[in-house]
Scaffold this motif. Structure first.
Motif, PDB file in Angstrom:
ATOM      1  N   SER A 170      -1.008  -4.324  -4.661  1.00 53.61           N
ATOM      2  CA  SER A 170      -1.381  -5.313  -3.660  1.00 53.61           C
ATOM      3  C   SER A 170      -0.403  -6.482  -3.697  1.00 53.61           C
ATOM      4  O   SER A 170       0.385  -6.638  -4.630  1.00 53.61           O
ATOM      5  CB  SER A 170      -2.812  -5.807  -3.901  1.00 53.61           C
ATOM      6  OG  SER A 170      -2.944  -6.312  -5.221  1.00 53.61           O
ATOM      7  N   ARG A 190      -4.978  -0.700  -7.632  1.00 49.88           N
ATOM      8  CA  ARG A 190      -4.137  -0.483  -6.463  1.00 49.88           C
ATOM      9  C   ARG A 190      -2.988  -1.488  -6.449  1.00 49.88           C
ATOM     10  O   ARG A 190      -3.051  -2.534  -7.102  1.00 49.88           O
ATOM     11  CB  ARG A 190      -4.949  -0.605  -5.168  1.00 49.88           C
ATOM     12  CG  ARG A 190      -5.610  -1.942  -4.971  1.00 49.88           C
ATOM     13  CD  ARG A 190      -6.620  -1.894  -3.827  1.00 49.88           C
ATOM     14  NE  ARG A 190      -5.944  -1.724  -2.552  1.00 49.88           N
ATOM     15  CZ  ARG A 190      -5.602  -2.741  -1.763  1.00 49.88           C
ATOM     16  NH1 ARG A 190      -5.867  -3.983  -2.127  1.00 49.88           N
ATOM     17  NH2 ARG A 190      -5.008  -2.512  -0.611  1.00 49.88           N
ATOM     18  N   TRP A 241       0.771  -4.338  -9.466  1.00 51.85           N
ATOM     19  CA  TRP A 241      -0.345  -3.410  -9.674  1.00 51.85           C
ATOM     20  C   TRP A 241      -1.541  -4.164 -10.245  1.00 51.85           C
ATOM     21  O   TRP A 241      -1.481  -4.715 -11.336  1.00 51.85           O
ATOM     22  CB  TRP A 241       0.051  -2.277 -10.597  1.00 51.85           C
ATOM     23  CG  TRP A 241      -1.017  -1.227 -10.699  1.00 51.85           C
ATOM     24  CD1 TRP A 241      -1.940  -1.090 -11.692  1.00 51.85           C
ATOM     25  CD2 TRP A 241      -1.294  -0.202  -9.741  1.00 51.85           C
ATOM     26  NE1 TRP A 241      -2.775  -0.022 -11.426  1.00 51.85           N
ATOM     27  CE2 TRP A 241      -2.401   0.543 -10.237  1.00 51.85           C
ATOM     28  CE3 TRP A 241      -0.735   0.170  -8.533  1.00 51.85           C
ATOM     29  CZ2 TRP A 241      -2.933   1.623  -9.556  1.00 51.85           C
ATOM     30  CZ3 TRP A 241      -1.260   1.259  -7.854  1.00 51.85           C
ATOM     31  CH2 TRP A 241      -2.349   1.970  -8.359  1.00 51.85           C
ATOM     32  N   GLY A 263       0.797  -1.222   0.000  1.00 47.40           N
ATOM     33  CA  GLY A 263       0.000   0.000   0.000  1.00 47.40           C
ATOM     34  C   GLY A 263       0.826   1.267   0.000  1.00 47.40           C
ATOM     35  O   GLY A 263       0.283   2.360  -0.208  1.00 47.40           O
ATOM     36  N   ASP A 303       1.742   4.281  -4.433  1.00 44.00           N
ATOM     37  CA  ASP A 303       0.487   4.980  -4.714  1.00 44.00           C
ATOM     38  C   ASP A 303      -0.019   4.802  -6.136  1.00 44.00           C
ATOM     39  O   ASP A 303      -1.224   4.806  -6.372  1.00 44.00           O
ATOM     40  CB  ASP A 303       0.653   6.477  -4.421  1.00 44.00           C
ATOM     41  CG  ASP A 303       0.984   6.737  -2.966  1.00 44.00           C
ATOM     42  OD1 ASP A 303       0.427   6.037  -2.106  1.00 44.00           O
ATOM     43  OD2 ASP A 303       1.809   7.625  -2.693  1.00 44.00           O
TER      44      ASP A 303
END
Length: 764
Positions: free
Chosen positions: A530, A528, A522, A504, A507
């Motif tokens: 992860s 996002r 990604w 996390g 960004d």
């Protein structure tokens, strides 16, 4: 940014000869720096308890057993803030008094420091503490949510150090404790010991161990799948004073030693002593250094069978002339070859008192000195070390040192970095989306941070530097849990737990992929970064750890400008924080590149505009460029519209500002001339005294004269009151105008002076 560039230049210059191969070090700087406040971990400490430096990970109990000073804790492995149990193990008053009588410090030394925690085959734990320079060991169990220490305890001499601050190490192998520590109160006699029914240890002579500092011990099951019927080995990493060098001053070197697990000592020679103890120097050459680097910690990783074992070893300089630390990796087969095939170095007396160490070139006794009992020995009727012939034992009694050094994989360090010294290391394994396995190094530092690094086919990448403690708290122990994927770090002040993968923190897609973290990818479906797993091996997740190819990422343009207004002469800072420490920042104003000057200073987190003027109006943009394997990736981070402030709620163009500025100057000149004329006229008429020269007090005749001229009810005050009030009034007005001048000069701001309306002459 300039400081980061200089540091990286130094790092790149220092290991210049390491280009290419396993040990190349292209990126000595962490790509991302994680602060203490944002590390996202859990911490634990108990009031009044210090020295959290012994850990045992019990994944079968979901517990972290933590040894500290005079206390043992059971913490939840998933969240160490949850304390399951605590057991105090303190010294008695009598033990403390005896320790003090022997000259030790009651506050620090005469305590019980937990130094050994090992799991036994039956699930119980074996623990030892220094116990006020009277080392003591006992059996610890976990029952009904409590830690229970058996009442029956045993002598810990030779197992646990007397001095809590002296180097030591230990390992539990098949329920038997192997340890390397001091065996006397003074700490002058040190040995490697097996605490079985028949104790076996090294001899206390310089040929065996010369002022050693013990670091790490590991059991390698070399008897498994071995056609020659070899024995398991216990490897010991340590430093000692070199006996083989001709030097006027003491030189320390790093060593690896090994013994055979089945060694029982000799029958007549070397009774209760190791017959298989051999040692060799560890090479970890750092360019531009003269003295050998010293081992600080080691971690062994065996991803398959024992033949795949690799030792990752941390080194630091032994002098203050260098501030670089290094990590070298050693393959088990290379270490084994030095001991089984290398030549011996032996001492030879020259003249009467001088000893010179030379390579032994004559024939060795048979069986080979230091060898374990294998099928070849058994074929000669030697089934135990007790059966070894005297020729073999006499040779190994005085000659333990190998001539050949153990060289690291790739013949060079994996990592060399200038900065806070490395202290500890652990290594985890993970698999990327392509199914390739990677070794992830977590390296503790003296400044309380952990480096997360990985080697990709000779390219060392430091993904993150995570601050876990205050900079004054060195990391003194690191442990990993495979079940929770958590890293545990201990210091004198407390314990911190962090995840090995904190995806996390990345960004954007570009930030995530260029991190080259094998734990992270990604996810296009969730948009996002992860943690990846085997179910993600499709086109929905972008990951490129070896190449750092982020071409599939959609380029983002955060170029919506932010309006910024400034006053003339002010200093303005425009913030811009790149995702990566490795990125180069580029600033532009109205499309033109900005270079450092008297007006502009480019920082790592923004742009400083000094003495801002009307010429500094414009459109500013901040881009970062990160290069991975010669491929450049540009990111627009922020844009600003910078304008001069000219009034409440308004800004102006350069032409408007100049017009209003000229009009303002003309009005000021006219008002100044009018004010000067008014003052001169009042002075001429005598309505005002001369400036800063207040009139002295009136004499009595002047007062009487004024009284005679006054009419009506307006009476003049007494001369004392008039003198006092008038002088005070003049002084106050003078000081008011001086303060106004000071504010206008120092701040350049418009100063508004308010005059109070007086409606009663009695107030004068």
């Amino acid at each position: 940014m300039l400081l980061l560039a200089v540091v990286c230049l130094l790092c790149l210059w220092s290991p210049a000869t390491l280009a290419g191969g396993v040990g190349s070090v292209p990126n000595c700087m962490p790509r991302k720096t994680v602060s203490l406040k944002s590390n996202g971990g859990h911490s634990f400490r108990e009031d009044g308890v210090l020295n959290y430096t012994t850990m045992l990970v019990r994944e079968d109990l979901n517990l972290l057993i933590l040894g500290a000073r005079e206390a043992i804790f059971a913490l939840d492995l998933a969240n160490i803030t949850s304390k399951k149990a605590m057991m105090k193990w303190q010294v008695t008053d009598e033990q403390n008094d005896e320790c003090v009588r022997k000259g030790k410090d009651a506050t620090n030394q005469c305590k019980n420091y937990i130094r050994i925690l090992h799991k036994k085959d039956d699930g119980t734990m074996y623990t030892c503490g220094t116990k006020a320079f009277n080392p003591t060991c006992g059996y610890l169990s976990w029952a009904d949510g409590q830690l229970v220490l058996e009442d029956k305890q045993e002598d810990g001499k030779g197992k646990c150090p007397f001095d809590p601050f002296q180097g030591y190490t230990s390992a539990m192998v098949d329920g038997v404790l192997y340890s390397a520590t001091s065996i006397n109160f003074r700490g002058s006699e040190l040995a490697m010991t097996r605490s079985s029914d028949e104790i076996i240890r090294t001899d206390v002579t310089a040929n065996w161990l010369s002022e050693p500092n013990f670091i790490h011990m590991a059991h390698i099951p070399e008897s498994e799948n071995k056609p020659e019927g070899d024995d398991d080995k216990i490897y010991l990493f340590f430093t000692e004073a070199a006996v083989e060098y001709d030097s006027y001053s003491k030189v320390d070197v790093s060593r690896v030693a090994r013994v055979c697990k089945g060694d029982l000592g000799g029958q007549r020679t070397l009774q209760k002593k190791w017959t298989s103890f051999l040692k060799a120097r560890l090479e970890c050459s750092v360019p531009n250094t003269k003295l050998p680097y010293l081992v600080q910690d080691a971690f062994h990783l065996c991803p398959g069978n024992w033949r795949t074992c690799v030792f990752y070893v941390v080194f630091t300089p032994q002098s203050d002339s260098s501030q670089s630390s290094a990590v070298c990796a050693y393959g088990i087969e290379d270490i084994k070859a030095v001991f089984s095939k290398g030549k011996f170095k032996v001492p030879v007396k020259v003249e009467t008192s001088f000893v010179k160490w030379l390579v032994y070139t004559s024939d060795l006794p048979d069986p080979r000195p230091g060898a374990c009992i294998d099928d070849y020995a058994r074929s000669k009727g030697i089934n135990r070390s007790l059966d070894l012939p005297d020729k073999t034992l006499q040779f190994i009694k005085d000659n333990h040192l190998m001539d050949q050094e153990v060289k690291p994989l790739g013949k060079r360090p994996l990592l060399v970095r200038t900065g806070p010294a490395f202290t500890r290391i652990v290594v985890a394994t993970t698999t990327d989306l392509n199914g390739d396995s990677h070794h992830i190094m977590f390296i503790g530092t003296k400044s309380g941070s952990v480096l997360k690094a990985v080697n990709y086919d000779g390219e060392m990448v430091i993904m993150e530097e995570i601050q876990l403690f205050e900079s004054s708290q060195p990391i003194k122990i690191l442990r990993l849990s495979n079940s929770t994927q958590q890293l545990y770090a201990g210091s004198d002040a407390g314990v911190v737990q962090v995840s090995v993968s904190k995806c996390g923190r990345y960004d954007t897609c570009l930030d995530c992929v260029l991190a080259r973290d094998p734990y992270c990818g990604w996810n296009l479906d969730t948009d996002r970064c992860s943690t990846v797993n085997t179910s993600h091996r499709d086109s929905s997740v972008i990951q490129s750890v070896k190449e750092g190819n982020a071409s599939r990422c959609q380029q983002l343009d955060n170029s919506k400008p932010v309006n910024i207004s400034f006053f003339l002469g002010n200093t303005v800072k425009l913030w811009c924080q790149p995702y990566s420490n490795l990125a180069q920042v580029e600033w532009h104003v109205n499309g033109r590149p900005i270079k450092a000057s008297e007006t502009f200073q480019i920082l790592s987190d923004g742009l400083m505009v000094f003495n801002a003027s009307m010429d500094d109006n414009g459109h500013y943009t901040c881009d970062s460029i990160e290069t991975v394997l010669h491929q450049k990736y540009r990111t627009r981070h922020v844009a600003y519209d910078l304008k001069l402030w000219v009034g409440t709620g308004t800004t102006a163009s350069l032409h408007d500002v100049r017009e209003k500025h000229n009009t303002f100057i003309a009005m000021v000149v006219i008002l100044t001339l009018m004010l000067a004329g008014l003052v001169i006229w009042n002075l001429y008429k005598g309505h005002l005294p001369l400036p800063f020269c207040p009139r002295g007090p009136m004499n009595r005749s002047e007062v009487d004269h004024l009284d005679g001229n006054r009419t009506g009810d307006h009476k003049l005050a007494s001369s004392r009151n008039m003198n006092s009030n008038n002088n005070h009034l003049n002084d106050r007005r003078c000081s008011d105008f001086k303060e106004t001048d000071r504010l206008a000069t120092t701040t350049g701001s418009t100063v508004h002076v308010s005059l109070q309306y007086i409606d009663d002459e009695s107030e004068i």
